[in-house]
Motif scaffolding. Structure first.
Motif, PDB file in Angstrom:
ATOM      1  N   ASP A   1       0.831  -1.203   0.000  1.00  0.00           N
ATOM      2  CA  ASP A   1       0.000   0.000   0.000  1.00  0.00           C
ATOM      3  C   ASP A   1       0.868   1.257   0.000  1.00  0.00           C
ATOM      4  N   ALA A   2       1.941   1.253   0.783  1.00  0.00           N
ATOM      5  CA  ALA A   2       2.831   2.414   0.828  1.00  0.00           C
ATOM      6  C   ALA A   2       3.506   2.626  -0.522  1.00  0.00           C
ATOM      7  N   VAL A   3       4.007   1.565  -1.136  1.00  0.00           N
ATOM      8  CA  VAL A   3       4.664   1.670  -2.442  1.00  0.00           C
ATOM      9  C   VAL A   3       3.656   2.112  -3.500  1.00  0.00           C
ATOM     10  N   ALA A   4       2.466   1.524  -3.489  1.00  0.00           N
ATOM     11  CA  ALA A   4       1.438   1.903  -4.470  1.00  0.00           C
ATOM     12  C   ALA A   4       1.039   3.364  -4.282  1.00  0.00           C
ATOM     13  N   GLY A   5       0.949   3.827  -3.053  1.00  0.00           N
ATOM     14  CA  GLY A   5       0.631   5.229  -2.799  1.00  0.00           C
ATOM     15  C   GLY A   5       1.697   6.158  -3.339  1.00  0.00           C
ATOM     16  N   LEU A   6       2.975   5.794  -3.152  1.00  0.00           N
ATOM     17  CA  LEU A   6       4.065   6.601  -3.702  1.00  0.00           C
ATOM     18  C   LEU A   6       4.019   6.638  -5.225  1.00  0.00           C
ATOM     19  N   VAL A   7       3.733   5.497  -5.838  1.00  0.00           N
ATOM     20  CA  VAL A   7       3.647   5.438  -7.302  1.00  0.00           C
ATOM     21  C   VAL A   7       2.501   6.304  -7.801  1.00  0.00           C
TER      22      VAL A   7
ATOM     23  N   ASN B   1       1.049   8.873  -6.284  1.00  0.00           N
ATOM     24  CA  ASN B   1       1.387  10.276  -6.050  1.00  0.00           C
ATOM     25  C   ASN B   1       2.423  10.764  -7.052  1.00  0.00           C
ATOM     26  N   GLY B   2       3.377   9.918  -7.395  1.00  0.00           N
ATOM     27  CA  GLY B   2       4.374  10.279  -8.406  1.00  0.00           C
ATOM     28  C   GLY B   2       3.752  10.501  -9.770  1.00  0.00           C
ATOM     29  N   ILE B   3       2.815   9.623 -10.133  1.00  0.00           N
ATOM     30  CA  ILE B   3       2.130   9.782 -11.418  1.00  0.00           C
ATOM     31  C   ILE B   3       1.304  11.056 -11.442  1.00  0.00           C
ATOM     32  N   ILE B   4       0.594  11.333 -10.353  1.00  0.00           N
ATOM     33  CA  ILE B   4      -0.232  12.545 -10.278  1.00  0.00           C
ATOM     34  C   ILE B   4       0.662  13.785 -10.351  1.00  0.00           C
ATOM     35  N   THR B   5       1.764  13.769  -9.625  1.00  0.00           N
ATOM     36  CA  THR B   5       2.691  14.897  -9.669  1.00  0.00           C
ATOM     37  C   THR B   5       3.269  15.074 -11.066  1.00  0.00           C
ATOM     38  N   PHE B   6       3.621  13.986 -11.733  1.00  0.00           N
ATOM     39  CA  PHE B   6       4.173  14.048 -13.087  1.00  0.00           C
ATOM     40  C   PHE B   6       3.159  14.604 -14.084  1.00  0.00           C
TER      41      PHE B   6
END
Length: 78
Positions: A62-68, A70-75
Motif C-alpha cells: 500500500d505504501a509503495v502503491a501510494g508513492l507510485v 502520487n508520483g504519477i499525479i505529480t508528473f
C-alpha cells in the motif's frame, strides 16, 4: 383407514426434524477429536504470525502503491 394414511401436521413434522437434527449433532460431536491446550496455543500463535506477516506485506504494498500514484499525479500536473 383414512386416518392411518393422514400425514402429521406441519408442527409435528418440524418438531421431529428438529429433534432428529439435535440427536445427530450430539452423536457427531462425540466423534470430534478436540485439540489439546498446547495444540490450540500453537495453532493460535501460527495464525497470529501469519496475520502479522500478511498485514506487513499489505502495508508495504500500500505504501509503495501510494508513492507510485502520487508520483504519477505529480508528473501529470507538471
Amino acid at each position: 383407514m383414512a386416518e392411518a394414511n393422514k400425514k402429521e401436521n406441519f408442527f409435528a413434522r418440524t418438531g421431529k426434524r428438529i429433534s432428529r437434527w439435535f440427536r445427530e449433532m450430539r452423536s457427531e460431536l462425540k466423534k470430534v477429536v478436540w485439540p489439546s491446550k498446547s495444540q490450540m496455543v500453537n495453532n493460535t500463535l501460527v495464525v497470529l504470525a501469519c496475520v502479522v506477516v500478511v498485514g506487513a506485506f499489505i502495508w508495504v504494498f500500500d505504501a509503495v502503491a501510494g508513492l507510485v500514484v502520487n508520483g504519477i499525479i505529480t508528473f501529470i500536473k507538471g
